[in-house]
Enzyme design. Structure first.
Site, PDB file in Angstrom:
ATOM      1  N   GLY A 263      18.360 -13.804 -59.391  1.00 15.95           N
ATOM      2  CA  GLY A 263      17.678 -13.010 -58.174  1.00 15.95           C
ATOM      3  C   GLY A 263      16.272 -13.494 -57.995  1.00 15.95           C
ATOM      4  CD  GLU A 300      24.197 -12.665 -64.267  1.00 11.96           C
ATOM      5  OE1 GLU A 300      24.650 -12.279 -62.509  1.00 11.96           O
ATOM      6  OE2 GLU A 300      25.516 -11.897 -64.874  1.00 11.96           O
ATOM      7  N   PRO A 301      19.397 -15.844 -63.848  1.00 14.46           N
ATOM      8  CG  PRO A 301      17.951 -16.960 -65.612  1.00 14.46           C
ATOM      9  CD  PRO A 301      19.221 -16.400 -65.562  1.00 14.46           C
ATOM     10  N   GLY A 302      19.485 -18.472 -61.785  1.00 12.74           N
ATOM     11  CA  GLY A 302      19.962 -19.590 -61.120  1.00 12.74           C
ATOM     12  C   GLY A 302      18.793 -20.771 -60.278  1.00 12.74           C
ATOM     13  NE  ARG A 303      16.923 -18.623 -54.775  1.00 15.93           N
ATOM     14  CZ  ARG A 303      17.709 -18.516 -53.215  1.00 15.93           C
ATOM     15  NH1 ARG A 303      17.597 -19.724 -52.554  1.00 15.93           N
ATOM     16  NH2 ARG A 303      18.774 -18.449 -53.308  1.00 15.93           N
ATOM     17  NE  ARG A 339      18.471 -22.507 -49.995  1.00 13.85           N
ATOM     18  CZ  ARG A 339      16.942 -22.037 -49.715  1.00 13.85           C
ATOM     19  NH1 ARG A 339      16.426 -23.177 -49.520  1.00 13.85           N
ATOM     20  NH2 ARG A 339      16.327 -20.220 -49.978  1.00 13.85           N
ATOM     21  CE1 TYR A 343      21.580 -17.613 -46.759  1.00 10.73           C
ATOM     22  CE2 TYR A 343      21.234 -19.805 -47.615  1.00 10.73           C
ATOM     23  CZ  TYR A 343      21.987 -18.534 -47.772  1.00 10.73           C
ATOM     24  OH  TYR A 343      23.326 -18.449 -48.745  1.00 10.73           O
ATOM     25  CB  CYS A 372      28.397 -32.341 -33.264  1.00 10.02           C
ATOM     26  SG  CYS A 372      28.302 -33.819 -33.185  1.00 10.02           S
ATOM     27  CD  GLU A 373      27.851 -26.974 -35.722  1.00 13.42           C
ATOM     28  OE1 GLU A 373      27.251 -25.679 -35.279  1.00 13.42           O
ATOM     29  OE2 GLU A 373      29.265 -26.636 -35.942  1.00 13.42           O
TER      30      GLU A 373
HETATM   31  C1  LIG Z   1      24.123 -15.610 -57.278  1.00 15.43           C
HETATM   32  C2  LIG Z   1      23.664 -14.791 -58.474  1.00 15.43           C
HETATM   33  C3  LIG Z   1      23.236 -15.251 -59.528  1.00 15.43           C
HETATM   34  C4  LIG Z   1      22.488 -16.206 -59.284  1.00 15.43           C
HETATM   35  O1  LIG Z   1      21.080 -15.953 -58.283  1.00 15.43           O
HETATM   36  P1  LIG Z   1      19.840 -16.655 -57.800  1.00 15.43           P
HETATM   37  O2  LIG Z   1      19.301 -16.178 -56.795  1.00 15.43           O
HETATM   38  O3  LIG Z   1      20.048 -17.887 -57.835  1.00 15.43           O
HETATM   39  O4  LIG Z   1      19.119 -16.116 -59.006  1.00 15.43           O
HETATM   40  C5  LIG Z   1      23.196 -14.112 -61.002  1.00 15.43           C
HETATM   41  N1  LIG Z   1      24.248 -13.519 -61.098  1.00 15.43           N
HETATM   42  C6  LIG Z   1      25.143 -12.953 -59.935  1.00 15.43           C
HETATM   43  C7  LIG Z   1      26.445 -12.374 -60.216  1.00 15.43           C
HETATM   44  C8  LIG Z   1      25.042 -14.015 -58.744  1.00 15.43           C
HETATM   45  O5  LIG Z   1      26.370 -13.487 -57.503  1.00 15.43           O
END
Ligand SMILES: *Cc1c(COP(=O)(O)O)cnc(C)c1O
Length: 442
Positions: A263, A300-303, A339, A343, A372-373
């Site tokens: 997150g 759990e970083p993603g973004r 996105r 959002y 077409c939106e």
């Molecule tokens: C989506 C998600 C993440 C990653 O979130 P980011 O904002 O991309 O860091 C981590 N854990 C869980 C359970 C998620 O659903």
């Protein structure tokens, strides 16, 4: 070709930087060309077409390493959130750097195992509705941890584990009832959200879980949402989790792992050059409530890892003016990067080539796609230097939740994906063909 020293605010080093280019020996007006590492984006567009996703391997490695450094003083595993960008080559790259993975479906689990079978022991499985088939596949693979989100899911997992006579390590994902300032669709840590188990009910469920023969209580998990820019909500959520973990230990449970979720937000408006400072502040906020607890931290970083490491390249198809309002119709659309539509998200958009010296004419435009939106836009009323048809644009910070959320709406083949590493260029996903889109249909 010389490197420009002054940062212009549109660069995302080390991945995306401007280099000066002189067309001929005697040309007076050099151009600035946006590069991915050592490769001009204009060259990639020419060779592979547009729309095109381009990622920097060095940027991904550097951002992962920033997390690893920030948490080096505590036992931890970074479990990259696969849903941010699930390309096999990116998973492989991360796995080689020692990264683990957070998956939210059987499909993502399979991707990770295909990328690196040995990564199984570093996989955590999250998600509010894991099916029995998905949980069985994860048990067979021998993953590290199941993040369980309801009592029903707990009993479904018990059923699967008993059938396989395999012990499942479990954590309950608790909902800490912490508000985080982000878009409502990606906020998850409030009581009203579908996610997690209310933190007050957790102890009771842990007691039930510990009685099941093939379940092993191993930790507590939390994830309060995505694109959270403030650090305080993380500290607050982890503090609540730490209290719960202490109470659970007092109840006699073994809590070896605390999973603090992902997150951490990125700045879509400004490049955010001090990423190390940011991960360090984040680490302090997360670690402080857990001091002295002797737990293994899961993150759990993603973004934050892949977002600024990717751009979406697109080409101006038409210039258009309706009643004084100017539009650039580009060849990328909401199906490629949703996105902004989903959002109202902001993405920096920059010309790939611009004059270095002469002042460019600025105009206010909407950057829109061909779908077409009316929701098919990348920017409203954006000030951009004047662009002509066939000019290239880069939509920045598109490495996360770009391709992974792409669809085939309007029967549009999804873009190719390119991974650049220094001077090396690799196609990591071929552009789809229209016939791929209907070939499973009757
Ligand atoms: C989506 C998600 C993440 C990653 O979130 P980011 O904002 O991309 O860091 C981590 N854990 C869980 C359970 C998620 O659903």
């Amino acid at each position: 070709m010389t490197r420009r020293t002054a940062l212009t605010g549109i660069e995302r080093p080390p991945g995306f930087v401007l280099h000066e280019r002189r067309k001929g020996l005697f040309q007076r007006n050099p151009e600035l060309v946006l590069h991915c590492e050592d490769i001009p984006l204009s060259k990639l567009a020419e060779r592979y077409g547009t729309p095109l996703y381009v990622y920097s391997a060095t940027a991904i490695r550097q951002r992962l390493s920033s997390f690893q450094k920030a948490f080096r003083d505590v036992p931890h595993t970074i479990c990259y959130s696969v849903k941010a960008n699930s390309n096999l080559s990116i998973l492989r790259l991360l796995s080689r750097e020692g990264c683990g993975f957070d998956v939210v479906s059987g499909g993502e689990l399979e991707r990770v195992l295909v990328a690196d079978r040995r990564a199984a022991k570093k996989i955590v499985f999250s998600g509010v509705g894991k099916s029995r088939d998905e949980m069985t596949a994860a048990l067979r693979a021998g993953i590290l941890l199941f993040n369980i989100e309801s009592e029903s899911e707990l009993w479904a997992l018990t059923e699967c584990a008993t059938r396989l006579r395999t012990t499942a390590r479990v954590a309950l994902r608790v909902n800490p009832d912490v508000a985080a300032d982000t878009h409502p669709y990606i906020s998850t840590g409030l009581r009203k959200h579908k996610f997690g188990i209310p933190i007050r009910d957790a102890r009771e469920l842990y007691a039930k879980a510990s009685g099941a023969k093939y379940l092993k209580v191993a930790g507590v998990s939390v994830h309060i949402g995505s694109q959270i820019v403030e650090i305080a909500p993380f500290a607050e959520a982890v503090a609540r989790v730490a209290d719960l973990a202490r109470a659970l230990r007092a109840d006699g449970h073994r809590i070896d792992y605390i999973d603090t979720g992902g997150g951490l937000g990125i700045s879509y408006q400004e490049p955010g050059l001090d990423f190390d400072g940011r991960t360090a502040r984040y680490a302090r906020a997360v670690c402080h409530p857990l001091r002295g607890m002797n737990v293994h931290l899961l993150l759990e970083p993603g973004r934050a890892i892949v977002g600024p490491a990717g751009v979406l390249l697109t080409c101006v198809v038409y210039r258009k003016q309706n009643d004084g309002k100017r539009f650039l119709v580009v060849d990328a659309a909401m199906n490629d990067l949703i996105r902004p539509s989903l959002y109202g998200a902001y993405h920096e958009i920059v010309p790939v080539v611009q004059p270095a010296n002469s002042a460019t004419k600025i105009e206010t435009v909407d950057v829109v796609g061909p779908v077409c939106e009316s929701g098919d836009f990348f920017a409203h009323d954006r000030e951009l230097s004047r662009l002509e048809e066939n000019d290239l644009l880069a939509i920045l910070d598109a490495g996360a939740y770009g391709m992974s959320l792409a669809s085939n709406y309007n029967t549009r083949p999804r873009p190719a994906e390119i991974l650049v590493n220094g001077k090396s260029v690799k196609v990591i996903r071929e552009r789809e063909k229209v016939r791929d889109l209907y070939s499973a249909e009757l």
